[in-house]
Write a protein that holds these residues in place. Structure first.
Motif, mmCIF file in Angstrom:
data_model
loop_
_atom_site.group_PDB
_atom_site.id
_atom_site.type_symbol
_atom_site.label_atom_id
_atom_site.label_comp_id
_atom_site.label_asym_id
_atom_site.label_seq_id
_atom_site.Cartn_x
_atom_site.Cartn_y
_atom_site.Cartn_z
ATOM 1 N N ARG A 1 0.835 -1.197 0.000
ATOM 2 C CA ARG A 1 0.000 0.000 0.000
ATOM 3 C C ARG A 1 0.881 1.263 0.000
ATOM 4 O O ARG A 1 0.608 2.214 -0.727
ATOM 5 C CB ARG A 1 -0.944 0.002 1.191
ATOM 6 C CG ARG A 1 -1.973 1.090 1.115
ATOM 7 C CD ARG A 1 -3.050 0.960 2.129
ATOM 8 N NE ARG A 1 -2.546 0.335 3.353
ATOM 9 C CZ ARG A 1 -3.284 0.052 4.390
ATOM 10 N NH1 ARG A 1 -4.548 0.336 4.379
ATOM 11 N NH2 ARG A 1 -2.778 -0.503 5.460
ATOM 12 N N ALA A 2 1.930 1.256 0.794
ATOM 13 C CA ALA A 2 2.851 2.390 0.832
ATOM 14 C C ALA A 2 3.558 2.555 -0.520
ATOM 15 O O ALA A 2 3.759 3.678 -0.997
ATOM 16 C CB ALA A 2 3.875 2.210 1.948
ATOM 17 N N TYR A 3 3.897 1.440 -1.134
ATOM 18 C CA TYR A 3 4.547 1.467 -2.440
ATOM 19 C C TYR A 3 3.604 2.054 -3.482
ATOM 20 O O TYR A 3 3.996 2.879 -4.311
ATOM 21 C CB TYR A 3 4.978 0.054 -2.816
ATOM 22 C CG TYR A 3 5.784 -0.040 -4.074
ATOM 23 C CD1 TYR A 3 6.999 0.619 -4.195
ATOM 24 C CD2 TYR A 3 5.344 -0.792 -5.143
ATOM 25 C CE1 TYR A 3 7.752 0.536 -5.347
ATOM 26 C CE2 TYR A 3 6.087 -0.889 -6.300
ATOM 27 C CZ TYR A 3 7.286 -0.222 -6.403
ATOM 28 O OH TYR A 3 8.019 -0.299 -7.542
ATOM 29 N N HIS A 4 2.331 1.654 -3.431
ATOM 30 C CA HIS A 4 1.308 2.183 -4.332
ATOM 31 C C HIS A 4 1.197 3.703 -4.159
ATOM 32 O O HIS A 4 1.102 4.447 -5.136
ATOM 33 C CB HIS A 4 -0.030 1.496 -4.056
ATOM 34 C CG HIS A 4 -1.093 1.845 -5.035
ATOM 35 N ND1 HIS A 4 -1.879 2.966 -4.898
ATOM 36 C CD2 HIS A 4 -1.505 1.216 -6.159
ATOM 37 C CE1 HIS A 4 -2.730 3.019 -5.894
ATOM 38 N NE2 HIS A 4 -2.529 1.968 -6.686
ATOM 39 N N ASP A 5 1.223 4.157 -2.922
ATOM 40 C CA ASP A 5 1.146 5.594 -2.639
ATOM 41 C C ASP A 5 2.363 6.340 -3.183
ATOM 42 O O ASP A 5 2.236 7.450 -3.709
ATOM 43 C CB ASP A 5 1.004 5.848 -1.137
ATOM 44 C CG ASP A 5 -0.330 5.368 -0.584
ATOM 45 O OD1 ASP A 5 -1.268 5.111 -1.378
ATOM 46 O OD2 ASP A 5 -0.432 5.243 0.652
ATOM 47 N N ARG A 6 3.545 5.730 -3.080
ATOM 48 C CA ARG A 6 4.750 6.357 -3.630
ATOM 49 C C ARG A 6 4.664 6.481 -5.146
ATOM 50 O O ARG A 6 5.059 7.497 -5.726
ATOM 51 C CB ARG A 6 6.002 5.561 -3.249
ATOM 52 C CG ARG A 6 6.585 5.949 -1.923
ATOM 53 C CD ARG A 6 8.031 5.511 -1.728
ATOM 54 N NE ARG A 6 8.411 4.215 -2.215
ATOM 55 C CZ ARG A 6 8.235 3.064 -1.560
ATOM 56 N NH1 ARG A 6 7.659 3.052 -0.375
ATOM 57 N NH2 ARG A 6 8.647 1.931 -2.083
ATOM 58 N N LEU A 7 4.137 5.445 -5.780
ATOM 59 C CA LEU A 7 3.953 5.502 -7.230
ATOM 60 C C LEU A 7 2.988 6.621 -7.607
ATOM 61 O O LEU A 7 3.207 7.341 -8.587
ATOM 62 C CB LEU A 7 3.450 4.155 -7.763
ATOM 63 C CG LEU A 7 4.472 3.016 -7.758
ATOM 64 C CD1 LEU A 7 3.776 1.687 -7.961
ATOM 65 C CD2 LEU A 7 5.536 3.250 -8.815
ATOM 66 N N GLU A 8 1.929 6.783 -6.815
ATOM 67 C CA GLU A 8 0.970 7.861 -7.077
ATOM 68 C C GLU A 8 1.643 9.222 -6.911
ATOM 69 O O GLU A 8 1.396 10.144 -7.696
ATOM 70 C CB GLU A 8 -0.234 7.750 -6.143
ATOM 71 C CG GLU A 8 -1.308 8.781 -6.417
ATOM 72 C CD GLU A 8 -1.877 8.690 -7.820
ATOM 73 O OE1 GLU A 8 -2.187 9.758 -8.382
ATOM 74 O OE2 GLU A 8 -2.000 7.573 -8.370
ATOM 75 N N ALA A 9 2.504 9.348 -5.921
ATOM 76 C CA ALA A 9 3.234 10.604 -5.712
ATOM 77 C C ALA A 9 4.143 10.895 -6.914
ATOM 78 O O ALA A 9 4.259 12.051 -7.351
ATOM 79 C CB ALA A 9 4.048 10.545 -4.422
ATOM 80 N N HIS A 10 4.761 9.858 -7.467
ATOM 81 C CA HIS A 10 5.603 10.040 -8.655
ATOM 82 C C HIS A 10 4.755 10.482 -9.846
ATOM 83 O O HIS A 10 5.164 11.350 -10.623
ATOM 84 C CB HIS A 10 6.353 8.758 -9.004
ATOM 85 C CG HIS A 10 7.511 8.476 -8.114
ATOM 86 N ND1 HIS A 10 8.528 9.363 -7.893
ATOM 87 C CD2 HIS A 10 7.810 7.384 -7.371
ATOM 88 C CE1 HIS A 10 9.408 8.843 -7.058
ATOM 89 N NE2 HIS A 10 8.985 7.644 -6.726
ATOM 90 N N ARG A 11 3.561 9.884 -9.995
ATOM 91 C CA ARG A 11 2.677 10.291 -11.096
ATOM 92 C C ARG A 11 2.277 11.751 -10.952
ATOM 93 O O ARG A 11 2.262 12.504 -11.935
ATOM 94 C CB ARG A 11 1.435 9.408 -11.135
ATOM 95 C CG ARG A 11 1.717 8.013 -11.656
ATOM 96 C CD ARG A 11 0.469 7.171 -11.746
ATOM 97 N NE ARG A 11 -0.513 7.806 -12.604
ATOM 98 C CZ ARG A 11 -1.820 7.735 -12.409
ATOM 99 N NH1 ARG A 11 -2.319 7.083 -11.394
ATOM 100 N NH2 ARG A 11 -2.651 8.328 -13.235
ATOM 101 N N ALA A 12 1.975 12.174 -9.730
ATOM 102 C CA ALA A 12 1.607 13.572 -9.492
ATOM 103 C C ALA A 12 2.786 14.493 -9.799
ATOM 104 O O ALA A 12 2.611 15.584 -10.361
ATOM 105 C CB ALA A 12 1.141 13.753 -8.049
ATOM 106 N N GLN A 13 3.984 14.048 -9.454
ATOM 107 C CA GLN A 13 5.176 14.844 -9.731
ATOM 108 C C GLN A 13 5.399 14.963 -11.245
ATOM 109 O O GLN A 13 5.742 16.034 -11.745
ATOM 110 C CB GLN A 13 6.382 14.206 -9.055
ATOM 111 C CG GLN A 13 7.564 15.107 -8.936
ATOM 112 C CD GLN A 13 8.661 14.498 -8.077
ATOM 113 O OE1 GLN A 13 8.679 13.297 -7.814
ATOM 114 N NE2 GLN A 13 9.589 15.322 -7.653
#
Length: 104
Positions: free
Chosen positions: A23-35
């Protein structure tokens, strides 16, 4: 986007991660997409500008970029790279979600 290497390096180990780690990894990927979206948005704004706001003969950034990158296979490498990276993040998120659903 400097920590993207760490994020994608961990992707090979996704099967070994627990539910909370996934779940944390999924959130990090989402943060990268937003970036990536932010990079694209900022770059588009830059391309709409000119090299000089005080001089009437300012060159548009878009024409300057097209000239500078004329010999490359893409005319907008920053946008191309950010878009491709966002797509990779999307695919990784799908894989992570598949693992999350199986473990829920």
């Amino acid at each position: 986007m400097t920590d993207s290497d760490d994020t994608f390096g961990q992707f090979d180990e996704v099967t070994a991660l627990g539910f909370d780690e996934l779940r944390a990894y999924h959130d990090r990927l989402e943060a990268h997409r937003a970036q990536c979206a932010g990079v694209c948005r900022d770059r588009q704004e830059d391309l709409g500008g000119a090299t000089s706001h005080d001089v009437a003969v300012g060159i548009t950034h878009r024409s300057l970029v097209e000239h500078v990158y004329a010999n490359l296979s893409v005319t907008h490498p920053v946008l191309d790279t950010a878009t491709r990276l966002s797509g990779i993040c999307t695919e990784c998120q799908r894989t992570v979600r598949d693992h999350l659903v199986r473990r829920a």
